[in-house]
Motif scaffolding. Structure first.
Motif, PDB file in Angstrom:
ATOM      1  N   ARG A 298       0.798  -1.211   0.000  1.00 40.82           N
ATOM      2  CA  ARG A 298       0.000   0.000   0.000  1.00 40.82           C
ATOM      3  C   ARG A 298       0.832   1.262   0.000  1.00 40.82           C
ATOM      4  O   ARG A 298       2.056   1.257  -0.089  1.00 40.82           O
ATOM      5  CB  ARG A 298      -0.941  -0.010   1.194  1.00 40.82           C
ATOM      6  CG  ARG A 298      -1.813  -1.231   1.165  1.00 40.82           C
ATOM      7  CD  ARG A 298      -2.662  -1.296   2.378  1.00 40.82           C
ATOM      8  NE  ARG A 298      -3.465  -2.507   2.252  1.00 40.82           N
ATOM      9  CZ  ARG A 298      -4.475  -2.811   2.999  1.00 40.82           C
ATOM     10  NH1 ARG A 298      -4.851  -2.017   3.940  1.00 40.82           N
ATOM     11  NH2 ARG A 298      -5.121  -3.921   2.828  1.00 40.82           N
TER      12      ARG A 298
ATOM     13  N   CYS B  40      -9.141  -1.532   4.687  1.00 42.61           N
ATOM     14  CA  CYS B  40      -8.215  -2.500   5.269  1.00 42.61           C
ATOM     15  C   CYS B  40      -8.891  -3.295   6.382  1.00 42.61           C
ATOM     16  O   CYS B  40      -9.456  -2.722   7.314  1.00 42.61           O
ATOM     17  CB  CYS B  40      -6.992  -1.770   5.819  1.00 42.61           C
ATOM     18  SG  CYS B  40      -5.870  -2.819   6.746  1.00 42.61           S
TER      19      CYS B  40
ATOM     20  N   TYR C 219      -4.236 -13.140  -0.457  1.00 42.51           N
ATOM     21  CA  TYR C 219      -3.905 -11.724  -0.396  1.00 42.51           C
ATOM     22  C   TYR C 219      -3.296 -11.172  -1.677  1.00 42.51           C
ATOM     23  O   TYR C 219      -3.679 -10.095  -2.151  1.00 42.51           O
ATOM     24  CB  TYR C 219      -2.968 -11.454   0.787  1.00 42.51           C
ATOM     25  CG  TYR C 219      -2.619  -9.990   0.924  1.00 42.51           C
ATOM     26  CD1 TYR C 219      -3.596  -9.067   1.254  1.00 42.51           C
ATOM     27  CD2 TYR C 219      -1.324  -9.530   0.695  1.00 42.51           C
ATOM     28  CE1 TYR C 219      -3.299  -7.719   1.363  1.00 42.51           C
ATOM     29  CE2 TYR C 219      -1.019  -8.191   0.800  1.00 42.51           C
ATOM     30  CZ  TYR C 219      -2.010  -7.290   1.134  1.00 42.51           C
ATOM     31  OH  TYR C 219      -1.714  -5.958   1.229  1.00 42.51           O
TER      32      TYR C 219
ATOM     33  N   SER D 192      -5.179  -8.247  -3.773  1.00 45.82           N
ATOM     34  CA  SER D 192      -4.534  -6.934  -3.821  1.00 45.82           C
ATOM     35  C   SER D 192      -4.448  -6.380  -5.236  1.00 45.82           C
ATOM     36  O   SER D 192      -4.299  -5.173  -5.425  1.00 45.82           O
ATOM     37  CB  SER D 192      -3.124  -7.012  -3.225  1.00 45.82           C
ATOM     38  OG  SER D 192      -3.183  -7.282  -1.846  1.00 45.82           O
TER      39      SER D 192
ATOM     40  N   GLU E 163     -11.651  -6.851   0.970  1.00 49.08           N
ATOM     41  CA  GLU E 163     -11.158  -7.209   2.297  1.00 49.08           C
ATOM     42  C   GLU E 163     -12.330  -7.051   3.254  1.00 49.08           C
ATOM     43  O   GLU E 163     -12.969  -5.988   3.307  1.00 49.08           O
ATOM     44  CB  GLU E 163      -9.993  -6.313   2.707  1.00 49.08           C
ATOM     45  CG  GLU E 163      -8.733  -6.581   1.912  1.00 49.08           C
ATOM     46  CD  GLU E 163      -7.493  -5.988   2.565  1.00 49.08           C
ATOM     47  OE1 GLU E 163      -7.582  -5.535   3.715  1.00 49.08           O
ATOM     48  OE2 GLU E 163      -6.439  -5.978   1.912  1.00 49.08           O
TER      49      GLU E 163
ATOM     50  N   ASP F 164      -5.902   3.611   0.922  1.00 48.97           N
ATOM     51  CA  ASP F 164      -6.011   2.396   0.128  1.00 48.97           C
ATOM     52  C   ASP F 164      -7.094   2.568  -0.935  1.00 48.97           C
ATOM     53  O   ASP F 164      -8.236   2.914  -0.610  1.00 48.97           O
ATOM     54  CB  ASP F 164      -6.357   1.205   1.021  1.00 48.97           C
ATOM     55  CG  ASP F 164      -5.352   1.033   2.149  1.00 48.97           C
ATOM     56  OD1 ASP F 164      -4.149   1.155   1.869  1.00 48.97           O
ATOM     57  OD2 ASP F 164      -5.770   0.798   3.287  1.00 48.97           O
TER      58      ASP F 164
END
Length: 238
Positions: free
Chosen positions: A4, A61, A92, A96, A104, A140
């Protein structure tokens, strides 16, 4: 988190620090336009049968969302994970990338005799996120950080939609609530190193900048709903 803060390398370059130096800079704080506030109770409370139940929330997050719910009285477990995509993509690195459909998310196990689904929603919208942000939360960005609710049954879906409509009708925020209601999505637990992250790493720069303020807001705005000791994954409360 590791992948991030894309602005940090740019800031490091501007300061002549290079990439290695940029990694030493503090994590950037959350860019939330809407401050935490104690929102009104739901006008349409949940009608839930006795017994343990699960609710799934996505608000950026999962470290911070999990950390908040682990301190809510009546919650017996809170697990970080992924919802909205397939089992094959529920890891993950894939999530991502932003193309799996997953967000998430956190699966919250609770006792409706102690706290109802609508009361969990109230806390979620009050302190766990800025629900007006679209495909983003704080530093994010991407659909994997969207604000979403994943109802586990028709009653949760009804209550979720009603509470969002109530907040919008009351103009609780400067902009409409962007939180999506996505019924029927399966939940997949995240990797072990993501579990209990706030509780285990309270001084981590990302936690200190972005998530610790959420926990402080919970304590300040809902002291009657807050427990001092977090409920850790797969461990019952003391």
């Amino acid at each position: 988190m590791a992948l991030r803060d894309t602005l940090r390398p740019l800031l490091g370059a501007a300061l002549g620090l290079g990439l290695a130096g940029a990694l030493l800079l503090p994590r950037l704080p959350a860019f939330a336009e809407e401050a935490p506030r104690r929102l009104p109770e739901a006008a349409a409370p949940a009608a839930e049968a006795p017994g343990s139940r699960v609710a799934v929330f996505a608000g950026g997050c999962f470290w911070g969302v999990q950390g908040v719910f682990q301190h809510v009285r009546g919650v017996t477990n809170a697990v970080s994970g992924y919802a909205g995509g397939t089992r094959e993509d529920a890891e993950y690195r894939s999530v991502s990338g932003g193309g799996t459909g997953h967000a998430e998310a956190v699966a919250v196990t609770y006792d409706p005799a102690a706290i109802r689904y609508d009361e969990l929603l109230r806390i979620f919208f009050s302190v766990a996120l800025d629900p007006t942000q679209v495909d983003r939360q704080g530093p994010d960005s991407g659909p994997q950080y969207r604000s979403a609710l994943f109802p586990q049954d028709a009653e949760q879906a009804r209550v979720a939609r009603a509470y969002i409509a109530q907040l919008d009708a009351a103009r609780a925020y400067m902009r409409p609530v962007a939180t999506r209601v996505e019924p029927g999505a399966a939940f997949y637990p995240a990797e072990g190193y993501h579990q209990d992250f706030m509780a285990l790493h309270p001084t981590h720069p990302y936690i200190a900048a972005n998530d610790a303020p959420k926990l402080e807001a919970l304590r300040g705005l809902f002291p009657e709903r807050t427990t001092a000791r977090p409920v850790l994954v797969n461990r019952p409360p003391a």
